[in-house]
Design an enzyme around this catalytic site. Sequence first.
Site, mmCIF file in Angstrom:
data_model
loop_
_atom_site.group_PDB
_atom_site.id
_atom_site.type_symbol
_atom_site.label_atom_id
_atom_site.label_comp_id
_atom_site.label_asym_id
_atom_site.label_seq_id
_atom_site.Cartn_x
_atom_site.Cartn_y
_atom_site.Cartn_z
ATOM 1 N N MET A 1 45.664 11.696 33.794
ATOM 2 C CA MET A 1 47.054 11.224 33.829
ATOM 3 C C MET A 1 47.387 10.691 35.223
ATOM 4 O O MET A 1 48.556 10.477 35.551
ATOM 5 C CB MET A 1 48.021 12.342 33.440
ATOM 6 C CG MET A 1 47.788 12.826 32.003
ATOM 7 S SD MET A 1 49.227 13.549 31.217
ATOM 8 C CE MET A 1 49.588 14.905 32.308
ATOM 9 N N LEU B 1 45.622 11.013 41.383
ATOM 10 C CA LEU B 1 44.304 11.632 41.509
ATOM 11 C C LEU B 1 44.187 12.545 42.722
ATOM 12 O O LEU B 1 44.731 12.271 43.788
ATOM 13 C CB LEU B 1 43.231 10.543 41.602
ATOM 14 C CG LEU B 1 43.146 9.565 40.437
ATOM 15 C CD1 LEU B 1 41.938 8.638 40.633
ATOM 16 C CD2 LEU B 1 43.055 10.281 39.090
ATOM 17 N N HIS C 1 40.050 15.531 39.949
ATOM 18 C CA HIS C 1 39.702 14.332 39.179
ATOM 19 C C HIS C 1 38.442 13.675 39.738
ATOM 20 O O HIS C 1 37.571 13.233 38.991
ATOM 21 C CB HIS C 1 40.832 13.297 39.265
ATOM 22 C CG HIS C 1 42.155 13.753 38.728
ATOM 23 N ND1 HIS C 1 43.245 13.975 39.532
ATOM 24 C CD2 HIS C 1 42.572 14.003 37.459
ATOM 25 C CE1 HIS C 1 44.274 14.336 38.797
ATOM 26 N NE2 HIS C 1 43.900 14.380 37.530
ATOM 27 N N GLN D 1 52.310 14.632 24.796
ATOM 28 C CA GLN D 1 51.948 16.004 25.153
ATOM 29 C C GLN D 1 53.015 16.694 25.997
ATOM 30 O O GLN D 1 52.843 17.838 26.401
ATOM 31 C CB GLN D 1 50.571 16.053 25.821
ATOM 32 C CG GLN D 1 50.492 15.462 27.212
ATOM 33 C CD GLN D 1 49.052 15.352 27.691
ATOM 34 O OE1 GLN D 1 48.281 14.544 27.207
ATOM 35 N NE2 GLN D 1 48.677 16.191 28.645
ATOM 36 N N GLY E 1 38.077 19.197 33.019
ATOM 37 C CA GLY E 1 38.072 20.236 34.043
ATOM 38 C C GLY E 1 38.356 21.610 33.447
ATOM 39 O O GLY E 1 39.200 21.747 32.556
ATOM 40 N N LYS F 1 39.970 23.683 34.901
ATOM 41 C CA LYS F 1 41.361 23.957 35.279
ATOM 42 C C LYS F 1 42.241 24.088 34.030
ATOM 43 O O LYS F 1 43.105 24.944 33.943
ATOM 44 C CB LYS F 1 41.859 22.809 36.171
ATOM 45 C CG LYS F 1 43.355 22.650 36.286
ATOM 46 C CD LYS F 1 43.894 23.601 37.288
ATOM 47 C CE LYS F 1 45.380 23.521 37.521
ATOM 48 N NZ LYS F 1 46.152 22.550 36.821
ATOM 49 N N GLN G 1 42.688 23.526 27.056
ATOM 50 C CA GLN G 1 42.534 22.136 26.622
ATOM 51 C C GLN G 1 41.056 21.827 26.350
ATOM 52 O O GLN G 1 40.711 21.190 25.352
ATOM 53 C CB GLN G 1 43.078 21.216 27.711
ATOM 54 C CG GLN G 1 42.779 19.752 27.511
ATOM 55 C CD GLN G 1 43.437 18.910 28.589
ATOM 56 O OE1 GLN G 1 44.635 18.667 28.535
ATOM 57 N NE2 GLN G 1 42.673 18.476 29.566
#
Length: 300
Positions: free
Chosen positions: A46, A49, A53, A77, A167, A169, A173
Amino acid sequence: MNLDLLSGDTPTRNAAVSVFRAKAALRAALEQPRRDGQTIGLVPTMGYLHEGHLSLLRAARAECDLVVMSLFVNPTQFAPGEDLDRYPRDEERDLWLAGDAGADFVYAPAVAEVYPDDFSTAVEVGGPLTEVFDGDPARRGPGHFRGVTTVVAKLFNVVGPDVAYFGQKDAQQAAVIRRMVRDLDFPVRIEVLPIVREADGLAMSSRNAYLDPRDRERAAALSRALGAVERTIREAGSLQAGLDAGRRELAGAGIEPEYLEARDAERLEPVTELGGRPVLVAVAAQVGAARLIDNVLIHT
Ligand code: AMP
């Protein structure tokens, strides 16, 4: 454009990227390389960066012949009232950084290119994977993941990547996307790479830009809390003692978490015993103006 914000390194790579706004043009540009047998790596982002990323882009560069980054703040989302409108954006800087980290193509469509007016389809992973942690209806809710899987499925269909990079992170997801790929037979390999952190442990995030200096300092308590959970689980052999230690660390910084929970890392079901499958301990908390998430994977 302030590049010093990101890294002190002098850029060495020629940062020429081709930017595509239309999926038809991107598809056309990918046709010949694909016919020539080149492997294609996709890094969905998204934007705004940071080094997290860039670690995905560098991995894609090392493993694939052609690297495509998508740059799209996906409105579906975000729930109403979330931060869609103020989500940080700096496309010029992103293009430069993406090229420097190894992207060949950037797909940066307008919202209407992705979601025409009468768009009426969704891709949804059901069950606990999208109903717990951030998917809990009292938190971001399953609609968040419906938005993620729908846009990622569309990106896979437009790009046709051999490998897609995500990721750790966003651990939930990643688990949801792995399940979507398995269930719907997408011919893509999913790579999930480690969390990149600031010097004090804070997981890098575009949303860290919302933190004022005082909250930025407090925010490091999230990773300290996860460290305390892991240490205590190893030393005391008790999940509950671990989570209690984590909550104390957060409380010390005046942070009341939305959740700090341990679940089976792949299925996100409750953990009944230690010593079995990997455990994902995840935390979410509002710190000042930013809602932050972080996690640690524990092999017990
Ligand atoms: P975003 O732009 O926030 O949607 O993130 C795009 C991709 O970068 C997702 O796969 C994220 O999980 C990944 N990512 C974001 N932050 C980090 C980080 N600190 N370390 C590693 N990957 C990250």
